[in-house]
Scaffold this active site. Structure first.
Site, PDB file in Angstrom:
ATOM      1  N   GLY A  70       0.833  -1.207   0.000  1.00 21.86           N
ATOM      2  CA  GLY A  70       0.000   0.000   0.000  1.00 21.86           C
ATOM      3  C   GLY A  70       0.871   1.261   0.000  1.00 21.86           C
ATOM      4  CB  SER A 122       3.460  -3.547  -3.286  1.00 24.92           C
ATOM      5  OG  SER A 122       3.355  -2.209  -3.709  1.00 24.92           O
ATOM      6  CE1 TYR A 123       6.411   2.220   1.731  1.00 25.38           C
ATOM      7  CE2 TYR A 123       5.539   1.132   3.694  1.00 25.38           C
ATOM      8  CZ  TYR A 123       6.297   2.136   3.118  1.00 25.38           C
ATOM      9  OH  TYR A 123       6.967   3.054   3.893  1.00 25.38           O
ATOM     10  CG  ASP A 178       4.462  -3.775 -11.314  1.00 30.68           C
ATOM     11  OD1 ASP A 178       3.580  -2.914 -11.500  1.00 30.68           O
ATOM     12  OD2 ASP A 178       5.176  -3.812 -10.296  1.00 30.68           O
ATOM     13  CG  HIS A 211       2.348  -4.295  -8.236  1.00 26.46           C
ATOM     14  ND1 HIS A 211       3.631  -3.812  -8.149  1.00 26.46           N
ATOM     15  CD2 HIS A 211       1.774  -4.029  -7.030  1.00 26.46           C
ATOM     16  CE1 HIS A 211       3.820  -3.263  -6.960  1.00 26.46           C
ATOM     17  NE2 HIS A 211       2.717  -3.394  -6.257  1.00 26.46           N
TER      18      HIS A 211
END
Length: 459
Positions: free
Chosen positions: A81, A175-176, A375, A432
């Protein structure tokens, strides 16, 4: 019974009955999710308090392995996020046992609980069903707070599930979670110096944010090489205002006219009808027009439902589903895939966690960095560069030269391994969120990672 250690028949039966009865009577046991097909494995969900003073509680969804759960490792999954749900995105859209379809759930034949006991955590506080009765807890949340809360969560979760305390533990995220996972792993190693609690065996990071400038600025070349932007815009995007500068200005609340002009051109040329999380796939049109702060929806091949994130949103907002999950809404009206109440310290994006990854490798923790190669948000090129640079910094030699790997009779991606402890891999044709768009190839990657074996080099 083959998964149990050697014992007499009577003792084995007693142990088996005890484990079975304890699972059946567990307060977090899910009896049946609305619309789910019949399954043989156990599911659990509910809350773990991480701060009694402020009544901060993190929500989890735990699915035991489909076969021989007692012999399979424990995997903690974290979405990124910052502020997106591991329940709705990870479990119900990516690698969990079910995916919503209409009013029901359909089985995901490539679920990761075919290989491991999967624990999905909605973190930080304010994400999904996780909550605090003190709303100030949602303000100024940062990497340190998140890592600490996640560590406390696991400590307290082991109290609920003591049979998993000594189990081999892997942490995986995307991701994060390139921040969440290494920082949590580092805290585990520090904690273990005082009390051996976490049997950490490895971490895996999918399309992760590891170093702000390298990861973000690789976006320009990806856009250009895939034909999404013109030559002139590419030149501006790499000289006048790169993406890291734009993001920094945006989060500081003052985007310069130069960056505004460049990003306007980039946005126009790439089009909102192209999913930046997978530039080769079509979009869910209804979501393009209605989405607010949610992950870009995806449309994939016919084996995966179109608009699955919309389906998940609808499913998890059903009262009967929330009741079955032992979940509740506190301070919010609806569950959402990405938090609308969390105020994360976005300057933490610039914290370089690739250095933390280096510490883990030096401590003997295997690390896999993998990238869905379609991605554009955190492209493979930046991740590959960072892993290679880290190997050089740590003076780790290549043990598996860059090569293809296979899933069935097709190329599943490419991989390179350094010192049998640091690995990079791509997942061919993946987004992603690799397990979403390439579930079978992602499962092959996951299985190899857990077993510490090379990715298949032939078929």
């Amino acid at each position: 019974m083959s998964s149990l250690p050697y014992c007499s028949i009577a003792i084995c039966v007693t142990i088996f009955l005890h484990l079975s009865s304890s699972a059946l009577s567990h307060p977090n046991k899910i009896n049946h999710l609305p619309g789910q097909p019949h399954v043989e494995f156990n599911q659990f969900s509910g809350y773990v308090n991480v701060d009694n003073k402020n009544q901060k509680a993190l929500f989890f969804y735990f699915v035991e392995a489909q076969n021989d759960a007692a012999s399979k490792p424990l995997v903690l999954w974290l979405n990124g996020g910052p502020g997106c749900s591991s329940l709705g995105v990870g479990a119900f859209s990516e690698n969990g046992p079910f995916r919503p379809k209409g009013q029901a759930l359909v089985s995901n034949q490539f679920s990761w609980n075919t290989e491991a006991n999967m624990l999905y955590l909605e973190s930080p506080i304010g994400v999904g069903f996780s909550y605090s009765t003190d709303t100030s807890s949602y303000e100024g949340v940062n990497d340190k707070i998140t890592a600490r809360d996640n560590l406390i969560f696991l400590q307290n979760w082991f109290v609920k599930f003591p049979q998993y305390r000594n189990r081999s533990l892997f942490i995986v995220g995307e991701s994060y979670a390139g921040h969440y996972v290494p920082q949590l792993a580092e805290l585990m190693l520090q904690f273990n110096k005082k009390e051996k609690l976490f049997n950490l065996k490895g971490i895996a990071l999918g399309n992760p944010l590891l170093e702000y400038a390298t990861n973000l600025n690789s976006r320009a070349e990806f856009f250009w090489s895939h034909g999404l932007i013109s030559d002139s815009t590419f030149k501006m995007f790499t000289s006048v205002c790169n993406y890291s500068r734009y993001v920094r200005e945006y989060y500081n609340g003052a985007v310069s006219p130069l960056c505004s002009s460049v990003m306007s051109r980039v946005t126009t040329e790439t089009s909102r009808f192209v999913d930046k999380y997978d530039v080769t796939l079509d979009v869910c049109i209804s979501s393009v027009f209605s989405q607010t702060k949610v992950l870009n929806p995806k449309q994939v091949n016919e084996t995966i439902d179109v608009c699955v994130e919309d389906e998940t949103l609808n499913y998890l907002n059903r009262k009967d589903v929330q009741s079955a999950l032992n979940a509740r809404l506190v301070g919010i009206q609806r569950w959402s895939p990405c938090s609308n109440v969390l105020d994360y310290e976005l300057r933490d994006l610039e914290i370089p966690t690739i250095t933390v990854v280096g510490k883990l490798v030096k401590a003997g923790i295997p690390v896999l960095v993998y990238s869905g190669d379609q991605d554009s948000v955190i492209p493979l090129t930046g991740s590959r560069t960072l892993v290679d640079q880290l190997a050089k910094t740590l003076r780790i030699n290549t043990t598996v030269p860059y090569r293809v790997w296979f899933e069935r009779q097709q190329v599943g991606g490419w991989t390179q391994v350094y010192g049998n402890i640091l690995s990079f891999a791509t997942v061919r044709g993946a987004s992603h969120e690799a397990p979403f768009s390439q579930p079978e190839r992602s499962l092959v990657l996951f299985k190899s990672f857990l077993e510490g074996k090379p990715l298949p080099e032939e078929f």
